[in-house]
Design a protein around this motif. Structure first.
Motif, PDB file in Angstrom:
ATOM      1  N   LYS A  82       0.693  -1.368   0.051  1.00 30.80           N
ATOM      2  CA  LYS A  82       0.009  -0.184  -0.010  1.00 30.80           C
ATOM      3  C   LYS A  82       0.931   1.183   0.038  1.00 30.80           C
ATOM      4  CE  LYS A  82      -1.146   0.101   5.064  1.00 30.80           C
ATOM      5  NZ  LYS A  82      -2.049   0.334   6.134  1.00 30.80           N
ATOM      6  N   ALA A  85       2.436   1.492  -3.674  1.00 33.92           N
ATOM      7  CA  ALA A  85       1.258   2.153  -4.581  1.00 33.92           C
ATOM      8  C   ALA A  85       1.137   3.366  -4.334  1.00 33.92           C
ATOM      9  CB  ALA A  85       0.037   1.360  -4.249  1.00 33.92           C
ATOM     10  N   ILE A 114       1.369  -3.538  -9.363  1.00 41.40           N
ATOM     11  CA  ILE A 114       0.763  -2.957  -8.293  1.00 41.40           C
ATOM     12  C   ILE A 114      -0.555  -3.862  -8.392  1.00 41.40           C
ATOM     13  CG2 ILE A 114      -0.571  -1.252  -6.987  1.00 41.40           C
ATOM     14  CD1 ILE A 114       2.300  -1.124  -6.411  1.00 41.40           C
ATOM     15  N   LEU A 118      -4.108  -5.813  -5.918  1.00 38.15           N
ATOM     16  CA  LEU A 118      -5.034  -5.018  -5.604  1.00 38.15           C
ATOM     17  C   LEU A 118      -6.212  -5.472  -4.869  1.00 38.15           C
ATOM     18  CD1 LEU A 118      -6.678  -2.560  -7.214  1.00 38.15           C
ATOM     19  CD2 LEU A 118      -7.402  -4.037  -8.911  1.00 38.15           C
ATOM     20  N   ILE A 249      -5.766   2.706  -9.028  1.00 36.49           N
ATOM     21  CA  ILE A 249      -5.053   2.539  -7.742  1.00 36.49           C
ATOM     22  C   ILE A 249      -5.384   3.689  -6.854  1.00 36.49           C
ATOM     23  CG2 ILE A 249      -2.939   2.689  -6.773  1.00 36.49           C
ATOM     24  CD1 ILE A 249      -3.433  -0.011  -8.170  1.00 36.49           C
ATOM     25  N   CYS A 252      -8.344   3.261  -4.318  1.00 43.15           N
ATOM     26  CA  CYS A 252      -8.328   2.467  -3.191  1.00 43.15           C
ATOM     27  C   CYS A 252      -8.322   2.836  -1.845  1.00 43.15           C
ATOM     28  CB  CYS A 252      -7.189   1.492  -3.616  1.00 43.15           C
ATOM     29  SG  CYS A 252      -7.077   0.382  -5.229  1.00 43.15           S
TER      30      CYS A 252
END
Length: 261
Positions: A82, A85, A114, A118, A249, A252
């Motif tokens: 995380k 990302a 990445i 997910l 991304i 998220c």
């Protein structure tokens, strides 16, 4: 999940004193936008296609040294996905070097990598329209391939939607489409390749699109299953935006509150 679980190992790289033409050749052959640069066994930075696009083949003595981006972030194999990302969607290079405690290159992490993590990032499944880019660089079937190529490089894009004069999406054309077919060469050599041709001969059809009201999970599934990076967004069969892996991304939940520190 950590970076070591999803990173690419044994990555391509160039030495700081190697010629730009060699770096460009690697980018062309592997369809890369950037490469790590190594000096004395350690990562010195990154070099990007945009940085070297205007170095002509006649200047064969130009080295990578003058084009290195030294301020790029570095990850370690133990960096949480995380956090990685969060960092990677804020870079211009598209890929981030992964280094050991001695700053030696051990891998590369890209936005595509990445996506392997997910499920852990918790995708907010809102409508595509909440995350898409509304101002889209496009081309038409009759446009010259060399000019389209240079537009891709100028705007830092890997592909463009091909549209009709009525803004209907007909297909997509990518850098990979252009390079694999040999229509242009990288850089100003583009005008010395084959006779100019038009986009209609190499574009991918039919167009893969999403509707502006479709959930983000649908776009994410397309990226993973089709191995593509950008998808046009349509309304009533007309282009209204585009969405890419970075947008997914950004949507998220796990990235909320994350910092680069």
């Amino acid at each position: 999940m950590k970076v070591s679980d999803i990173m690419a190992t044994n990555p391509q790289f160039v030495g700081i004193n190697e010629f730009v033409t060699h770096a460009r050749e690697i980018m062309r052959d592997y369809n890369y936008d950037s490469l790590p640069v190594v000096q004395d066994g350690k990562v010195a930075g990154m070099i990007t296609l945009q940085d070297i696009i205007n170095v002509t083949s006649t200047r064969s003595d130009v080295t990578v040294n003058g084009y290195v981006r030294q301020g790029v972030p570095r990850l370690t194999p133990d960096t949480p996905v995380k956090k990685a990302a969060f960092i990677i969607i804020r870079t211009d290079e598209g890929r981030v070097p992964v280094v050991d405690s001695g700053s030696r290159l051990v891998g590369l992490l890209s936005i595509k990598d990445i996506f392997k993590g997910l499920p852990e990032l918790g995708l907010e499944d809102g409508p595509v329209s909440d995350y898409m880019t509304r101002r889209v660089v496009v081309c038409e079937p009759g446009d010259n391939i060399s000019r389209v190529w240079l537009n891709m490089i100028h705007y830092g894009l890997t592909g463009l939607p091909v549209v009709s004069q009525r803004e209907e999406v007909l297909g997509m054309v990518t850098r990979e489409d252009i390079m694999k077919r040999g229509y242009v060469r990288i850089g100003r050599e583009s005008d010395t390749g084959r006779s100019p041709s038009s986009v209609q001969y190499i574009m991918s059809t039919p167009a893969i699109t999403v509707e502006e009201g479709d959930p983000m999970s649908k776009a994410a599934k397309i990226f993973m299953e089709r191995n593509i990076g950008r998808v046009p967004v349509v309304k009533d069969n007309k282009l209204v935006g585009i969405i890419d892996r970075y947008d997914v991304i950004r949507a998220c939940r796990a990235l909320q509150g994350v910092t680069a520190k």
